[in-house]
Design an enzyme around this catalytic site. Structure first.
Site, mmCIF file in Angstrom:
data_model
loop_
_atom_site.group_PDB
_atom_site.id
_atom_site.type_symbol
_atom_site.label_atom_id
_atom_site.label_comp_id
_atom_site.label_asym_id
_atom_site.label_seq_id
_atom_site.Cartn_x
_atom_site.Cartn_y
_atom_site.Cartn_z
ATOM 1 N N ARG A 146 1.014 -1.064 -0.025
ATOM 2 C CA ARG A 146 0.015 -0.081 0.253
ATOM 3 C C ARG A 146 0.923 1.257 0.402
ATOM 4 N NH1 ARG A 146 -3.480 -3.560 3.071
ATOM 5 N NH2 ARG A 146 -5.300 -4.158 1.721
ATOM 6 N N ASP A 175 -0.602 -6.204 -3.869
ATOM 7 C CA ASP A 175 -1.681 -6.262 -3.662
ATOM 8 C C ASP A 175 -2.772 -5.285 -4.878
ATOM 9 O OD1 ASP A 175 -4.670 -5.113 -2.778
ATOM 10 O OD2 ASP A 175 -2.988 -6.096 -0.402
ATOM 11 N N HIS A 246 -7.118 -9.266 -4.685
ATOM 12 C CA HIS A 246 -6.225 -7.772 -4.315
ATOM 13 C C HIS A 246 -5.066 -8.138 -5.251
ATOM 14 C CE1 HIS A 246 -7.260 -6.719 -0.147
ATOM 15 N NE2 HIS A 246 -7.316 -7.888 0.200
ATOM 16 N N GLU A 319 -10.303 -12.313 1.256
ATOM 17 C CA GLU A 319 -11.597 -11.145 0.582
ATOM 18 C C GLU A 319 -11.340 -11.057 -0.833
ATOM 19 O OE1 GLU A 319 -10.997 -7.256 3.989
ATOM 20 O OE2 GLU A 319 -9.439 -7.039 2.316
ATOM 21 N N THR A 461 -0.416 -0.769 5.696
ATOM 22 C CA THR A 461 -0.204 1.022 5.689
ATOM 23 C C THR A 461 -0.744 1.648 5.126
ATOM 24 O OG1 THR A 461 1.229 0.851 3.728
ATOM 25 C CG2 THR A 461 2.316 0.094 6.360
ATOM 26 N N GLU A 462 -1.885 1.481 4.703
ATOM 27 C CA GLU A 462 -3.157 2.418 3.725
ATOM 28 C C GLU A 462 -2.834 3.624 4.490
ATOM 29 O OE1 GLU A 462 -5.133 -1.803 3.632
ATOM 30 O OE2 GLU A 462 -4.296 -0.821 4.920
#
Length: 545
Positions: A146, A175, A246, A319, A461-462
């Protein structure tokens, strides 16, 4: 003693001290060479100690040796006036962890890179410490996808992990928002997928954008260096290549990997916001062969014999949105050909393919707890992130487990209530909350509990745009987590958090010497706040264990 993590047993200290000075010699027995190099390079530089080679019988000496009566990561540190300091380890790693304790005993200046008081006499209290870790896997996930962390930052975090006796670095390398590993046969993964045109500031609902391109990747030699640097510190590096979800960054570089019969994959770019992208990998032979090629290079860069957990390769598996598969004729055909029930079975098939592929090459697959859905091969392991349930189910099914429930050890979650916390994400998880985390799910039998390899703190770490933000979110909570992972603590309600806080008073001075931009116990400093940046506050207690 003000040691973190707390050791199992301390005898002493007496009123005398064992001097360490320019005449102190260093003797290293067979198998302790890595710790010998580390002591000279680190303590030697910090404290102006030459630590010249000397005989084991020297009175003013540091002695390193293996002792097969101890467990592999256990150590015994004897500091006796007139005889020097002796560190025995059950294996090379045990000797190294004993050296980390020696460093703490020498005071915060031992954590600097050059001496600030070279003429001050140094000494170790006259004592005996017997110590060993509770868990084998004591991990930290760094999300470098991220927001990219340059190589120097990763090496720095390996040093910070070693100082806290953590031994697994889980590198989240791919990602939707970026691909960070050079794959020579697929150059567009770094030419295209490693950078995005802009970045959302704060939560995805925020109206703010950083319009600068963001990117970066590790060359193959960078990764070889990271793995070697980690191995010198008895740390395993576990790479994560996320499939089948992702994956928008990879699809942006190679559109044939996506569900082109549903969306125009050629028009996709690396994602510039947060959340869970609907653009997932197509369940085709083309995709399988592509990622087999990726994993072939990954296995070469992360050799299985580098450290204890180096055989593991993380494949994500979390996800994975299924909307495109539901609409895709190609996906429906694959489901029918394989005799599967639905799209969930398709994901299980996808993960199972790489489980078999990795196992045939002597490696072990590990993935997030979603990979349990639809069945999992016996040798695969599970990272339990959605609470305790996945970990408990995996252990009962005979799988090894790493416990990292988001409600306790996701360090991107905010550390206190109130508007001062920068970009307040997720549950409030204070230093005390982390300290009271219990990794083993309740209700397991003794045999099932042995399936818990250990535990891991995850740093997503977004909302962490640079190393200072990573430091702020990670510390001091990582110190509390390290004690949970290492020390034989009582049950959560009986833990002496007040005593831990007292020991942290000394530990903050060590973190200062290391240059860590931690969150002070009184709250963020003015420059650590992010006023006006929207977060995602979620309140409520963690789920029952």
């Amino acid at each position: 003693m003000e040691l973190i993590p707390a050791p199992r047993a301390i005898e002493g200290p007496a009123r005398t001290t064992v001097p360490l000075d320019r005449d102190t010699t260093l003797w290293a027995g067979p198998g302790t060479e890595r710790t010998e190099r580390w002591l000279r390079a680190t303590l030697g530089a910090a404290l102006a100690l030459p630590l010249r080679p000397g005989p084991p019988e020297a009175r003013n000496a540091v002695r390193l040796l293996l002792d097969d009566t101890l467990e592999p990561e256990a150590y015994r540190l004897d500091a006796v006036d007139g005889r020097g300091v002796e560190i025995r380890g059950g294996g090379p790693a045990g000797v190294f962890w004993g050296a980390q304790t020696l460093r703490q005993l020498l005071g915060p200046d031992a954590f600097r890179r050059a001496p600030v008081r070279p003429d001050t006499g140094l000494g170790v209290p006259d004592l005996v410490i017997a110590d060993a870790p509770r868990f084998r896997w004591r991990g930290l996930l760094l999300d470098v996808a991220r927001h990219f962390m340059p190589k120097e930052g990763v090496l720095r975090y390996l040093d910070l992990m070693a100082a806290h006796k953590l031994n697994v670095l889980h590198l989240h390398l791919t990602d939707d928002q970026g691909w960070r590993i050079e794959i020579k046969r697929y150059p567009r993964l770094t030419e295209t997928a490693s950078w995005r045109a802009r970045t959302k500031i704060g939560h995805r609902a925020s109206p703010l954008w950083d319009e600068k391109p963001h990117g970066g990747h590790y060359t193959q030699d960078d990764l070889r260096e990271i793995v070697a640097y980690a191995a010198e510190r008895h740390i395993s590096v576990v790479p994560e290549i996320d499939v089948p979800g992702h994956s928008q960054a990879a699809i942006a570089a190679y559109p044939e990997l996506g569900n082109a019969d549903v969306v125009d994959t050629a028009a996709l770019s690396v994602w510039d916001t947060w959340g869970i992208s609907a653009n997932v990998l197509a369940p085709t032979d083309t995709t399988l062969r592509f990622y087999e090629g990726v994993f072939e290079e990954v296995l070469e860069l992360f050799p299985a014999d580098a450290a204890e957990f180096s055989p593991f390769v993380h494949v994500g598996g979390d996800e994975c949105r299924k909307e495109q598969w539901t609409e895709s004729v190609t996906a429906k055909t694959r489901i029918a050909d394989l005799g599967l029930t639905d799209e969930d079975g398709l994901q299980s098939w996808f993960i199972g393919h790489f489980d078999t592929w990795l196992a045939a090459r002597g490696r072990r697959l590990i993935g997030w707890d979603e990979i349990l859905e639809g069945g999992l091969a016996p040798g695969a392991a599970v990272s339990s992130w959605r609470g305790y349930g996945g970990g408990a189910a995996a252990a009962r099914a005979g799988h090894d487990v790493v416990m990292c429930p988001e409600q306790y050890v996701y360090l991107d979650h905010r550390q206190a209530p109130g508007e001062d916390e920068p970009v307040p994400i997720g549950f409030v998880r204070t230093l005390e909350d982390v300290y009271r985390f219990e990794p083993v799910p309740a209700g397991l039998t003794a045999e099932e509990a042995r399936r818990v390899l250990g535990t891991q703190a995850n740093v997503w770490t977004e909302v962490m745009e640079d190393s200072a933000r990573v430091d702020y979110q990670t510390f001091p909570r990582l110190a509390a987590f390290a004690e949970v992972a290492w020390s034989p603590l009582p049950g959560p309600a009986d833990r002496d958090f007040a005593g831990f806080e007292r020991r942290m008073t000394a530990h903050y001075r060590r973190l200062d010497a290391l240059g860590v931009a931690y969150r002070p116990p009184t709250g963020p400093r003015p420059w650590q706040k992010r006023p006006g940046v929207l977060g995602r506050p979620i309140e409520g207690p963690p789920p029952n264990r």
